[in-house]
Design a protein around this motif. Structure first.
Motif: not given
Length: 144
Positions: A60, A63-64, A74-76
């Motif tokens: 999280w 991502d920021e 894309d960390t997903k």
């Protein structure tokens, strides 16, 4: 004021150099003291995490940071199940970033936390040279 709020009475720790190094790490990631945040909300360009941070919190925060830097990461897509220990997760994240031409760097502060930064791999050598010239120690975080 920021230093006083961050360390309070701890400013007079026996190892002043280590204390200043930790404060530098907080400042570099964009970490605001409570009072400072009221007047100067910052934009994070790094992540300050505890050695036992939950994987979803690490992602999280990353991502920021990558959003603030405008990086198309894309960390997903990072293959984590959330059960990894923090450093194991960081190594997996570092390997993913490396495969995508970015580097995950850790500012060495000799504390139990990590100050993490994402930079373009092409800038890494110059970044490390500048850090060394400034007397600051960064390490690549990579799997393996």
């Amino acid at each position: 004021l920021w230093c006083e709020e961050m360390y309070g009475d701890k400013r007079e720790l026996n190892n002043r150099e280590e204390c200043m190094h930790n404060l530098f790490g907080y400042w570099l990631v964009g970490y605001c003291a409570v009072e400072d945040a009221k007047h100067n909300p910052s934009i994070s360009f790094g992540v300050d995490i505890d050695w036992k941070e939950a994987v979803e919190q690490v992602l999280w925060q990353l991502d920021e940071v990558v959003g603030n830097l405008g990086y198309p990461i894309d960390t997903k897509m990072i293959n984590l199940d959330g059960k990894e220990f923090t450093y194991e997760a960081l190594c997996i994240i570092g390997a993913y970033l490396h495969d995508n031409n970015y580097a995950l760097l850790h500012l060495v502060t000799n504390s139990d936390s990590y100050q993490l930064f994402v930079i373009r791999e092409e800038n890494c050598m110059r970044f490390m040279e500048l850090a060394e010239a400034a007397g600051v120690d960064f390490h690549h975080v990579l799997q393996g």
